[in-house]
Design an enzyme around this catalytic site. Structure first.
Site, PDB file in Angstrom:
ATOM      1  N   GLY A 191       0.833  -1.190   0.000  1.00 33.91           N
ATOM      2  CA  GLY A 191       0.000   0.000   0.000  1.00 33.91           C
ATOM      3  C   GLY A 191       0.867   1.239   0.000  1.00 33.91           C
ATOM      4  N   PRO A 192       0.239   2.404  -0.161  1.00 33.45           N
ATOM      5  CA  PRO A 192       1.001   3.650  -0.245  1.00 33.45           C
ATOM      6  C   PRO A 192       1.851   3.887   0.998  1.00 33.45           C
ATOM      7  CG  PRO A 192      -1.362   4.041  -0.553  1.00 33.45           C
ATOM      8  CD  PRO A 192      -1.199   2.608  -0.225  1.00 33.45           C
ATOM      9  N   GLY A 194       3.384   5.404   4.367  1.00 34.94           N
ATOM     10  CA  GLY A 194       2.815   6.100   5.524  1.00 34.94           C
ATOM     11  C   GLY A 194       1.449   5.620   5.950  1.00 34.94           C
ATOM     12  N   GLY A 196       0.885   2.852   7.624  1.00 39.45           N
ATOM     13  CA  GLY A 196       0.918   2.087   8.866  1.00 39.45           C
ATOM     14  C   GLY A 196       1.343   0.635   8.700  1.00 39.45           C
ATOM     15  N   LYS A 197       2.107   0.347   7.661  1.00 40.90           N
ATOM     16  CA  LYS A 197       2.548  -1.040   7.453  1.00 40.90           C
ATOM     17  C   LYS A 197       3.534  -1.453   8.551  1.00 40.90           C
ATOM     18  CE  LYS A 197       3.706  -0.033   3.151  1.00 40.90           C
ATOM     19  NZ  LYS A 197       3.035   1.278   3.007  1.00 40.90           N
ATOM     20  N   THR A 198       4.497  -0.566   8.797  1.00 39.92           N
ATOM     21  CA  THR A 198       5.461  -0.856   9.863  1.00 39.92           C
ATOM     22  C   THR A 198       4.749  -0.957  11.206  1.00 39.92           C
ATOM     23  OG1 THR A 198       6.952   0.543   8.603  1.00 39.92           O
ATOM     24  CG2 THR A 198       7.673  -0.127  10.787  1.00 39.92           C
ATOM     25  N   HIS A 414     -18.703   7.434 -10.796  1.00 42.54           N
ATOM     26  CA  HIS A 414     -18.113   6.337 -11.557  1.00 42.54           C
ATOM     27  C   HIS A 414     -18.239   5.020 -10.779  1.00 42.54           C
ATOM     28  CE1 HIS A 414     -14.952   4.725 -14.392  1.00 42.54           C
ATOM     29  NE2 HIS A 414     -14.884   3.829 -13.405  1.00 42.54           N
ATOM     30  N   GLU A 415     -17.822   5.065  -9.527  1.00 47.13           N
ATOM     31  CA  GLU A 415     -17.870   3.841  -8.714  1.00 47.13           C
ATOM     32  C   GLU A 415     -19.307   3.420  -8.424  1.00 47.13           C
ATOM     33  OE1 GLU A 415     -15.308   2.139  -8.488  1.00 47.13           O
ATOM     34  OE2 GLU A 415     -13.985   3.731  -9.191  1.00 47.13           O
TER      35      GLU A 415
HETATM   36  P1  ADP Z   1       4.483   2.627   6.375  1.00 46.27           P
HETATM   37  O1  ADP Z   1       5.291   1.545   6.997  1.00 46.27           O
HETATM   38  O2  ADP Z   1       3.207   2.138   5.755  1.00 46.27           O
HETATM   39  O3  ADP Z   1       5.214   3.524   5.441  1.00 46.27           O
HETATM   40  P2  ADP Z   1       4.415   3.607   9.065  1.00 46.27           P
HETATM   41  O4  ADP Z   1       3.899   2.432   9.783  1.00 46.27           O
HETATM   42  O5  ADP Z   1       5.878   3.823   9.118  1.00 46.27           O
HETATM   43  O6  ADP Z   1       3.965   3.586   7.547  1.00 46.27           O
HETATM   44  O7  ADP Z   1       3.647   4.890   9.576  1.00 46.27           O
HETATM   45  C1  ADP Z   1       4.317   6.051   9.983  1.00 46.27           C
HETATM   46  C2  ADP Z   1       3.605   6.684  11.138  1.00 46.27           C
HETATM   47  O8  ADP Z   1       2.325   7.178  10.727  1.00 46.27           O
HETATM   48  C3  ADP Z   1       3.305   5.722  12.259  1.00 46.27           C
HETATM   49  O9  ADP Z   1       4.382   5.614  13.133  1.00 46.27           O
HETATM   50  C4  ADP Z   1       2.099   6.371  12.917  1.00 46.27           C
HETATM   51  O10 ADP Z   1       2.480   7.397  13.765  1.00 46.27           O
HETATM   52  C5  ADP Z   1       1.370   6.996  11.741  1.00 46.27           C
HETATM   53  N1  ADP Z   1       0.322   6.094  11.233  1.00 46.27           N
HETATM   54  C6  ADP Z   1       0.253   5.574   9.996  1.00 46.27           C
HETATM   55  N2  ADP Z   1      -0.839   4.816   9.845  1.00 46.27           N
HETATM   56  C7  ADP Z   1      -1.479   4.821  11.027  1.00 46.27           C
HETATM   57  C8  ADP Z   1      -2.674   4.203  11.515  1.00 46.27           C
HETATM   58  N3  ADP Z   1      -3.427   3.416  10.743  1.00 46.27           N
HETATM   59  N4  ADP Z   1      -3.020   4.426  12.795  1.00 46.27           N
HETATM   60  C9  ADP Z   1      -2.271   5.223  13.588  1.00 46.27           C
HETATM   61  N5  ADP Z   1      -1.145   5.835  13.187  1.00 46.27           N
HETATM   62  C10 ADP Z   1      -0.733   5.646  11.922  1.00 46.27           C
HETATM   63 ZN    ZN Z   2     -14.146   1.958 -13.288  1.00 44.77          ZN
END
Ligand code: ADP
Ligand code: ZN
Length: 586
Positions: A191-192, A194, A196-198, A414-415
């Site tokens: 996914g894009p 930031g 929250g994957k980490t 559209h959707e």
């Molecule tokens: P990614 O790994 O997807 O690039 P991160 O997990 O590093 O993103 O997210 C960076 C920061 O953004 C996290 O440490 C948190 O502070 C905030 N954040 C991102 N997604 C969320 C979420 N779903 N809920 C709460 N905080 C989030």
């Molecule tokens: Zn379409």
């Protein structure tokens, strides 16, 4: 601490060097100069020689009577020389074994080179600060860092659900292995940036109460061949020592990008690192509680080798948050900040379309900094407003909210078009989610439209599927006018065309062209005619389906409007929401 150790080591190196040179000097001093073999023989005859040291070396050593030290002579390596000397009553010493001195010398040389090697390696390791830092942070994180839990991750409910069993698996791997169940060895979050994957990976470790090891694929780029692989092995060794662990590999695409077809062999180092990773992963025991999670912004660029069963075979999308998700994320990050209670986070959530979790966190942080700068008592609405522009500064300075609004409306209709056509003519299809938040898969929003899983599809079902694809474009036309349709339908048109082509060319479903396989006909030399016929028939059929679907949507314009409005309000709808919207008035 480290500095002190380095000083001690440098001192040891210098001492070793001095001793080494000292020994060499003593050795040298004992030897006076070289004489020729003839002179040597002469001295023997003159009975001036006291002692000879024989050996395998290229020179012999000769001591003369009444003199200290030795002279060097070319060694003839003649086995009878010893006898000759003995006959002359000259004492002979054989030096086939190493003298204590030469042993010490050897040890010193080895010690010196090891020290040098160690130093170079250490120096070189310093050039990769990111990796070692990550490891160091992780080590300390185990002890002191706040444990991340699922409640720290807002939104992403589907993703959370999708990993719940993983937590259970880490806790009780035996339970699963008892049933012969194989847990995914590897999970990919995509996914894009930031979103929250980490954070999610950390939460899995936190929920399971196991250590979290993190590295980034980009740390392995431009390393010497073999180093990346050995680091991977180290990482897994560390994790194994903990028995249970979550290993997180960010930016996996840096390691596992698809090899280009024309590529020139690719990158040895990258391949070796990747292979090491796959080997380590396949080496797990079923009963081990170790899970590897990798993250990437794009799943489609990854090498298939990575995605095969037994490797990273569970793929979980972590997308941009919708309005409810954004509100929840804002709530989490507002907790430790003095926010004016009058600030409505719901309103902030509404104004932050397409913001990622990281951007939202950044927004509140910037606001807090602004409040601190002006020594305000609380974070005010103006702070948030101002911070908003700082956060989106990267995008464009000009006010994009107008454009955004129009884009949102187009996407919503559209959707809604896709979703409504599905509900009206293909109700057996599941619409798991309709959203106007762009996903990694498509430009605009997309509606998951999953046809029932079966062996055969009927002619009618194929037509319906094409109609569903057309629904998006048609909704745009009905609402905004024929001249206002957008590029948003390109993917739909591609899929519809491909399906219709098979309908005509492969399945013999068109009445006009009959039950013929057009590919075979083209092969026997009818290419021109086949192309012409297929083109005409596809065009006719497509127009027919388009008109038919258009009439359907015009008749049901009321539902189209209500779905679109609801989408604009909530940004994403579940199948339940959709059923309610469509069935209330049916
Ligand atoms: P990614 O790994 O997807 O690039 P991160 O997990 O590093 O993103 O997210 C960076 C920061 O953004 C996290 O440490 C948190 O502070 C905030 N954040 C991102 N997604 C969320 C979420 N779903 N809920 C709460 N905080 C989030
Ligand atoms: Zn379409």
């Amino acid at each position: 601490m480290v500095k002190k150790r380095n000083q001690i080591l440098s001192a040891i190196a210098i001492i070793l060097l001095c001793v080494l040179f000292g020994l060499l000097y003593i050795n040298k001093k004992n030897i006076k100069k070289e004489i020729s073999y003839n002179e040597f023989l002469q001295y023997i005859q003159e009975e001036k020689v006291e002692k000879v040291i024989l050996g395998n070396e290229s020179k012999l050593k000769v001591k003369f009577k009444g003199e200290d030290g030795f002279y060097k002579v070319e060694n003839p390596r003649n086995p009878s020389l010893k006898e000759t000397l003995l006959i002359q009553d000259i004492s002979v010493e054989e030096n086939t074994e190493n003298t204590p001195l030469s042993i010490i010398q050897g040890i010193m040389v080895i010690a010196f080179f090891s020290l040098g090697f160690w130093y170079v390696q250490k120096q070189w390791k310093k050039q990769q600060p990111k990796y070692s830092m990550a490891m160091e942070i992780d080590d300390s994180r185990k002890q002191q860092q706040k444990i991340t839990r699922f409640y720290d991750v807002a939104g992403n409910e589907e993703a959370k659900e999708a990993v719940e069993d993983v937590v259970d698996f880490i806790k009780n791997p035996e339970k699963y292995s008892k049933y012969g169940a194989r847990m995914p060895r590897g999970i990919i979050f995509y996914g894009p940036p930031g979103t929250g994957k980490t954070l999610m990976a950390k939460a899995i470790a936190g929920e399971s109460g196991v250590p979290f090891f993190a590295v980034s694929g980009s740390d392995f780029v431009q390393m010497y061949v073999g180093v990346g692989a050995s680091r991977i092995r180290d990482l897994f060794k560390k994790a194994r020592m903990e028995k249970k662990a979550v290993i997180f590999i960010d930016e996996i695409d840096a390691l596992g990008k698809k090899r280009t077809v024309s590529g020139t062999g690719g990158n040895d180092e990258r391949d070796q690192t990747l292979n090491a990773l796959l080997t380590e992963m396949s080496g797990f025991h079923e009963g081990e509680g170790i899970v590897v999670i990798a993250a990437t912004n794009r799943l489609d660029i990854l090498d298939e080798a990575l995605l095969r069963p037994g490797r990273f075979d569970r793929h979980i999308e972590i997308g941009l948050p919708d309005v409810t998700g954004r509100e929840k994320i804002l709530c989490i990050h507002a907790k430790n900040k003095p926010l004016n209670p009058e600030i409505d986070l719901k309103k902030v959530a509404k104004q932050t379309v397409y913001f990622s979790g990281a951007m939202l966190e950044n927004l509140l942080n910037e606001s807090a900094m602004l409040a601190a700068k002006r020594s305000g008592e609380m974070i005010q609405w103006e702070d948030i407003d101002q911070a908003f522009y700082t956060v989106i500064a990267g995008a464009a300075k000009k006010d994009r909210s107008g454009v955004l609004e129009k884009d949102r409306k187009i996407t919503a209709y559209h959707e809604a078009g896709h979703a409504l056509v599905t509900k009206l003519i293909a109700p057996e299809n599941t619409v798991s989610k309709v959203t106007i938040i762009p996903s990694t898969k498509g430009a605009g929003g997309f509606s998951m439209n999953i046809p029932p899983d079966k062996m055969y599809y009927t002619k009618k079902e194929m037509e319906h599927q094409i109609q569903v694809y057309l629904g998006g474009r048609i909704a745009e036309e009905i609402v905004f006018g024929a001249e206002e349709v957008t590029t948003g339908a390109s993917n739909d048109i591609e899929k519809a065309t491909s399906l219709l082509k098979d309908y005509v060319m492969k399945y013999g479903m068109s009445k006009e062209t009959g039950i013929l396989n057009m590919h075979i006909l083209a092969d026997v030399g009818q290419k021109q005619i086949v192309q012409e016929t297929v083109f005409q028939e596809c065009r006719k059929q497509m127009n027919h389906l388009y008109e038919k679907t258009k009439n359907l949507l015009i008749e049901n314009k009321f539902f189209l409007d209500s779905i679109a409005k609801e989408l604009l309000r909530k940004e994403s709808l579940t199948e339940e929401d959709l059923n309610q919207l469509v069935s209330i008035s049916l």
